[in-house]
Design a protein around this motif. Structure first.
Motif, PDB file in Angstrom:
ATOM      1  N   SER A   1      84.152  39.058  78.788  1.00  0.00           N
ATOM      2  CA  SER A   1      85.304  39.935  78.983  1.00  0.00           C
ATOM      3  C   SER A   1      85.486  40.904  77.811  1.00  0.00           C
ATOM      4  CB  SER A   1      86.574  39.106  79.139  1.00  0.00           C
ATOM      5  OG  SER A   1      86.882  38.466  77.905  1.00  0.00           O
ATOM      6  N   GLY A   2      84.748  40.673  76.733  1.00  0.00           N
ATOM      7  CA  GLY A   2      84.908  41.486  75.538  1.00  0.00           C
ATOM      8  C   GLY A   2      85.832  40.858  74.513  1.00  0.00           C
ATOM      9  N   ALA A   3      86.458  39.756  74.890  1.00  0.00           N
ATOM     10  CA  ALA A   3      87.376  39.077  73.979  1.00  0.00           C
ATOM     11  C   ALA A   3      86.599  38.393  72.855  1.00  0.00           C
ATOM     12  CB  ALA A   3      88.198  38.043  74.744  1.00  0.00           C
ATOM     13  N   GLU A   4      87.252  38.298  71.709  1.00  0.00           N
ATOM     14  CA  GLU A   4      86.647  37.629  70.560  1.00  0.00           C
ATOM     15  C   GLU A   4      87.249  36.241  70.403  1.00  0.00           C
ATOM     16  OE1 GLU A   4      86.669  39.895  66.967  1.00  0.00           O
ATOM     17  OE2 GLU A   4      85.969  41.697  67.985  1.00  0.00           O
ATOM     18  N   GLY A   5      86.385  35.267  70.263  1.00  0.00           N
ATOM     19  CA  GLY A   5      86.829  33.890  70.074  1.00  0.00           C
ATOM     20  C   GLY A   5      86.530  33.405  68.668  1.00  0.00           C
ATOM     21  N   VAL A   6      86.424  32.099  68.541  1.00  0.00           N
ATOM     22  CA  VAL A   6      86.186  31.469  67.244  1.00  0.00           C
ATOM     23  C   VAL A   6      84.850  31.907  66.653  1.00  0.00           C
ATOM     24  CG1 VAL A   6      85.861  29.243  66.089  1.00  0.00           C
ATOM     25  CG2 VAL A   6      87.640  29.492  67.813  1.00  0.00           C
ATOM     26  N   ALA A   7      83.809  31.973  67.467  1.00  0.00           N
ATOM     27  CA  ALA A   7      82.483  32.361  66.966  1.00  0.00           C
ATOM     28  C   ALA A   7      82.503  33.792  66.424  1.00  0.00           C
ATOM     29  CB  ALA A   7      81.431  32.219  68.061  1.00  0.00           C
ATOM     30  N   ALA A   8      83.215  34.679  67.094  1.00  0.00           N
ATOM     31  CA  ALA A   8      83.311  36.066  66.618  1.00  0.00           C
ATOM     32  C   ALA A   8      84.073  36.125  65.298  1.00  0.00           C
ATOM     33  CB  ALA A   8      83.994  36.944  67.666  1.00  0.00           C
ATOM     34  N   GLU A   9      85.117  35.326  65.179  1.00  0.00           N
ATOM     35  CA  GLU A   9      85.879  35.287  63.930  1.00  0.00           C
ATOM     36  C   GLU A   9      84.991  34.794  62.781  1.00  0.00           C
ATOM     37  OE1 GLU A   9      89.657  32.871  62.057  1.00  0.00           O
ATOM     38  OE2 GLU A   9      89.658  33.287  64.215  1.00  0.00           O
ATOM     39  N   ARG A  10      84.182  33.782  63.051  1.00  0.00           N
ATOM     40  CA  ARG A  10      83.264  33.269  62.027  1.00  0.00           C
ATOM     41  C   ARG A  10      82.238  34.330  61.633  1.00  0.00           C
ATOM     42  NH1 ARG A  10      82.510  27.647  65.066  1.00  0.00           N
ATOM     43  NH2 ARG A  10      84.345  26.575  64.261  1.00  0.00           N
ATOM     44  N   ALA A  11      81.726  35.063  62.622  1.00  0.00           N
ATOM     45  CA  ALA A  11      80.746  36.119  62.332  1.00  0.00           C
ATOM     46  C   ALA A  11      81.377  37.224  61.490  1.00  0.00           C
ATOM     47  CB  ALA A  11      80.178  36.685  63.634  1.00  0.00           C
ATOM     48  N   ARG A  12      82.624  37.579  61.787  1.00  0.00           N
ATOM     49  CA  ARG A  12      83.330  38.595  60.987  1.00  0.00           C
ATOM     50  C   ARG A  12      83.488  38.129  59.537  1.00  0.00           C
ATOM     51  NH1 ARG A  12      85.692  42.930  63.163  1.00  0.00           N
ATOM     52  NH2 ARG A  12      85.911  42.986  65.409  1.00  0.00           N
ATOM     53  N   HIS A  13      83.900  36.882  59.357  1.00  0.00           N
ATOM     54  CA  HIS A  13      84.059  36.344  58.002  1.00  0.00           C
ATOM     55  C   HIS A  13      82.720  36.345  57.261  1.00  0.00           C
ATOM     56  CE1 HIS A  13      88.263  35.327  58.152  1.00  0.00           C
ATOM     57  NE2 HIS A  13      88.103  34.664  59.285  1.00  0.00           N
ATOM     58  N   TYR A  14      81.669  35.980  57.973  1.00  0.00           N
ATOM     59  CA  TYR A  14      80.332  35.963  57.376  1.00  0.00           C
ATOM     60  C   TYR A  14      79.938  37.379  56.948  1.00  0.00           C
ATOM     61  CZ  TYR A  14      75.517  34.400  56.718  1.00  0.00           C
ATOM     62  OH  TYR A  14      74.300  34.070  56.178  1.00  0.00           O
ATOM     63  N   ALA A  15      80.154  38.345  57.830  1.00  0.00           N
ATOM     64  CA  ALA A  15      79.809  39.735  57.521  1.00  0.00           C
ATOM     65  C   ALA A  15      80.608  40.240  56.319  1.00  0.00           C
ATOM     66  CB  ALA A  15      80.062  40.618  58.741  1.00  0.00           C
ATOM     67  N   MET A  16      81.879  39.878  56.236  1.00  0.00           N
ATOM     68  CA  MET A  16      82.698  40.299  55.091  1.00  0.00           C
ATOM     69  C   MET A  16      82.215  39.654  53.797  1.00  0.00           C
ATOM     70  SD  MET A  16      86.574  40.747  56.534  1.00  0.00           S
ATOM     71  CE  MET A  16      86.660  39.486  57.773  1.00  0.00           C
ATOM     72  N   ALA A  17      81.834  38.378  53.873  1.00  0.00           N
ATOM     73  CA  ALA A  17      81.307  37.699  52.681  1.00  0.00           C
ATOM     74  C   ALA A  17      79.998  38.345  52.241  1.00  0.00           C
ATOM     75  CB  ALA A  17      81.102  36.214  52.974  1.00  0.00           C
ATOM     76  N   LEU A  18      79.159  38.738  53.192  1.00  0.00           N
ATOM     77  CA  LEU A  18      77.914  39.428  52.863  1.00  0.00           C
ATOM     78  C   LEU A  18      78.204  40.794  52.245  1.00  0.00           C
ATOM     79  CD1 LEU A  18      74.834  39.555  52.890  1.00  0.00           C
ATOM     80  CD2 LEU A  18      74.978  40.401  55.255  1.00  0.00           C
ATOM     81  N   GLN A  19      79.171  41.519  52.819  1.00  0.00           N
ATOM     82  CA  GLN A  19      79.505  42.847  52.304  1.00  0.00           C
ATOM     83  C   GLN A  19      79.966  42.785  50.850  1.00  0.00           C
ATOM     84  OE1 GLN A  19      79.493  46.381  54.011  1.00  0.00           O
ATOM     85  NE2 GLN A  19      78.981  46.142  51.869  1.00  0.00           N
ATOM     86  N   ARG A  20      80.663  41.712  50.472  1.00  0.00           N
ATOM     87  CA  ARG A  20      81.107  41.565  49.082  1.00  0.00           C
ATOM     88  C   ARG A  20      79.937  41.386  48.114  1.00  0.00           C
ATOM     89  NH1 ARG A  20      85.342  38.755  51.739  1.00  0.00           N
ATOM     90  NH2 ARG A  20      84.305  36.736  51.477  1.00  0.00           N
ATOM     91  N   ARG A  21      78.784  40.951  48.625  1.00  0.00           N
ATOM     92  CA  ARG A  21      77.615  40.699  47.778  1.00  0.00           C
ATOM     93  C   ARG A  21      76.667  41.887  47.666  1.00  0.00           C
ATOM     94  NH1 ARG A  21      78.726  35.575  49.214  1.00  0.00           N
ATOM     95  NH2 ARG A  21      77.906  33.882  47.946  1.00  0.00           N
TER      96      ARG A  21
END
Length: 185
Positions: free
Chosen positions: A81-101
């Motif tokens: 449906s395009g909705a973001e669930g728990v897995a999408a939230e985890r991927a966003r957090h991962y991407a943000m942690a990578l961006q900080r590095r």
């Protein structure tokens, strides 16, 4: 040759260079890389997800330096449906942690069903079910990255940039007084 940037000017070319693709899982992270001209994606590695020490993020940062990558695309697993669930939230957090590095841009790519497609591709190429576990994350990263490369080559963005959260500002309620001293008239 004119340098005029009018309506008839040629469209800007997408940036050329190596992109990395990342498929984030709970236990493993698939990593893929493009060739130097951004035409084809190929598998690089399957990393063990390190939730405490984040050594997987350090490995990706090292790979960026080793390949002189110009950007990273992290898969964002949305529902049909395009909705973001728990897995999408985890991927966003991962991407943000990578961006900080890293100094290169990290972008998100809608990766609906890439793991399902990766299993299908592996199965059709003769990889047995048990053998897929070690490479399915790489295959999913290749699918994510190839879709982003195709979009970039077509003049579309290779994913969406990470959104920086704005600092919260306190809400001012009209029914609450903010001054603490009364006037004595």
């Amino acid at each position: 040759m004119s340098t005029d940037e009018g309506p008839c000017a040629a469209p800007a070319r997408p940036p050329v260079g190596v992109l990395l693709g990342v498929d984030v899982g709970e236990a493993r992270v698939g990593l893929a890389a493009s060739d130097a001209i951004g035409l084809l994606a190929h598998p690089v590695a399957t990393l063990r997800r390190d939730h405490e020490g984040e050594s997987d993020l350090d490995q990706i940062a090292a790979e960026i330096g080793h390949r002189a990558a110009v950007g990273v695309v992290v898969g964002l697993p949305r529902g049909l449906s395009g909705a973001e669930g728990v897995a999408a939230e985890r991927a966003r957090h991962y991407a943000m942690a990578l961006q900080r590095r890293v100094e290169v841009p990290v972008r998100l790519w809608d990766e609906r069903l890439t793991t399902v497609d990766a299993h299908r591709v592996l199965r059709s190429s003769g990889v047995a079910g048990r053998e897929q576990r070690g490479v399915v994350d790489q295959a999913a990263a290749v699918l994510i990255l190839q879709a982003a490369l195709d979009a970039r080559r077509a003049g579309r963005p290779a994913g969406v940039p990470l959104k920086r959260r704005k600092p919260r500002t306190p809400k001012v309620r009209p029914d609450v007084r903010t001054d603490t001293h009364e006037s004595s008239s």
